[in-house]
Design an enzyme around this catalytic site. Structure first.
Site, PDB file in Angstrom:
ATOM      1  N   CYS A  96       0.721  -1.140  -0.025  1.00  0.00           N
ATOM      2  CA  CYS A  96       0.076   0.030  -0.096  1.00  0.00           C
ATOM      3  C   CYS A  96       0.878   1.487  -0.085  1.00  0.00           C
ATOM      4  O   CYS A  96       0.565   2.240  -0.834  1.00  0.00           O
ATOM      5  CB  CYS A  96      -0.815   0.120   1.225  1.00  0.00           C
ATOM      6  SG  CYS A  96      -1.756   1.570   1.590  1.00  0.00           S
ATOM      7  N   CYS A 195      -5.254  -2.356   8.580  1.00  0.00           N
ATOM      8  CA  CYS A 195      -6.287  -1.242   8.716  1.00  0.00           C
ATOM      9  C   CYS A 195      -7.760  -1.681   7.936  1.00  0.00           C
ATOM     10  O   CYS A 195      -8.620  -1.261   8.607  1.00  0.00           O
ATOM     11  CB  CYS A 195      -5.896  -0.138   7.777  1.00  0.00           C
ATOM     12  SG  CYS A 195      -5.812  -0.016   6.155  1.00  0.00           S
TER      13      CYS A 195
END
Length: 351
Positions: A96, A195
């Protein structure tokens, strides 16, 4: 006409946590004009947006919110799910950071005229004056150091990146800084590692909810002898002992996962150790990685591992290290990150 960027303006990734809040305060103290950037990876995180918005108001800064869920799902969540289904143990943060988080920060900074971008990562930057290249460097707080997660960032990002927390040796000092300013999140607990998983959600349940299947198969020993049945390879990772659901009269560990045969290989703890570790899809900061062939380095096989002494070897678009002492349970899909002292040289995905 290209927009001129202001070197007094910083676009900060503002999550609502104590680290990004402290980063904002430190940047303001240095005289920067700070704007916050919140990216929503689920597309419906109203609580996260509200938290970031409250902090932005308390800090007196503008907040830009963006829904990145479509791109995040295509690039990060799909890789995460496919990785586990193929027997790997992916680290979504590593992927990411270059593809979503820092790319979006830089893109939005360009659009808003900010020269610098910043985050609340515990890491530092150094510039090699001879080559002019920027390198990620380990944080002063080695317990919180996140340099491992940032090894794939390129010069376009690093040359404009500020990491205000890198020199702090204690998380308590960060909380104290935020608390002294009267901000409400000074004691907010640290965020979880992945997350997009909700509190208490296991990765296997998440993957199945996304429509992926992982059928039952065989537990086997090192010679291929069937020992029992497993519940689908997404439930296991190399080095795992607990939650296997099989009793063999002595402790056993997952030593390998064979996705082609849908087998989980079990063995003894000593079977998990190896000195040679190969990685692919390598990324190196320096212009000529081939010059690193044969170099003495330290390397980490997972985020929480300690750097260990090794020799680096390059083989085409792959690399391998030979550690001085055998390392326990390197897992395919995790990153092998290579250091020269405190400086990150690069790394790749373990195969």
């Amino acid at each position: 006409m290209e927009k001129k960027l202001n070197k007094n303006k910083v676009l900060l990734g503002l999550s609502g946590g104590v680290d990004s809040t402290a980063a904002a305060l430190l940047l303001q103290e240095k005289g920067y004009s700070v704007s916050g950037y919140y990216f929503d990876v689920t597309g419906n995180n109203s609580e996260g947006r509200r938290e970031a918005g409250t902090l932005a108001r308390q800090l007196g800064i503008e907040l830009i919110c963006e829904d990145v869920s479509s791109e995040f799902s295509a690039k990060i969540i799909s890789d995460f799910c496919r990785g586990y289904c193929s027997g790997r143990t992916p680290n979504p943060c590593v992927i990411c950071n270059p593809l979503i988080k820092f790319a979006k920060l830089l893109e939005t900074a360009d659009r808003t005229g900010a020269y610098y971008i910043a985050t609340g990562h515990y890491s530092r930057l150094t510039k090699d004056e001879k080559s002019g290249l920027y390198y990620i460097t380990r944080a002063a707080n080695l317990k919180k150091d996140q340099s491992y997660m940032l090894y794939r960032l390129g010069q376009k990002v690093l040359s404009r990146l500020l990491l205000p927390l890198g020199d702090f040796e204690s998380k308590d000092d960060i909380r104290m800084l935020v608390g002294q300013k009267g901000l409400h999140n000074a004691e907010k607990k640290d965020s979880q590692e992945i997350c997009f998983l909700t509190d208490g959600q296991d990765h296997a349940g998440f993957i199945r909810a996304k429509g992926y299947t992982s059928p039952q198969g065989n537990f086997v020993d090192q010679s291929g002898r069937v020992l029992g049945r497993h519940e689908g390879i997404i439930n296991y990772t190399v080095g795992q002992r607990k939650g296997l659901g099989i009793a063999l009269g002595a402790p056993v560990y997952v030593t390998a996962i064979n996705s082609e045969k849908n087998e989980v290989v079990l063995g003894k703890n000593e079977d998990l150790f190896t000195k040679k570790i190969l990685c692919k899809d390598c990324f190196f900061t320096c212009a000529k990685p081939q010059d690193l062939d044969g170099k003495r380095v330290t390397a980490k096989i997972r985020y929480l591992a300690q750097p260990a002494s090794a020799t680096l070897h390059l083989a085409g678009d792959m690399a391998y290290v030979i550690f001085d002492e055998a390392q326990r349970a390197p897992a395919a899909g995790q990153s092998l990150v290579i250091y020269d002292g405190e400086k990150v040289l690069g790394g790749g995905f373990i195969v």
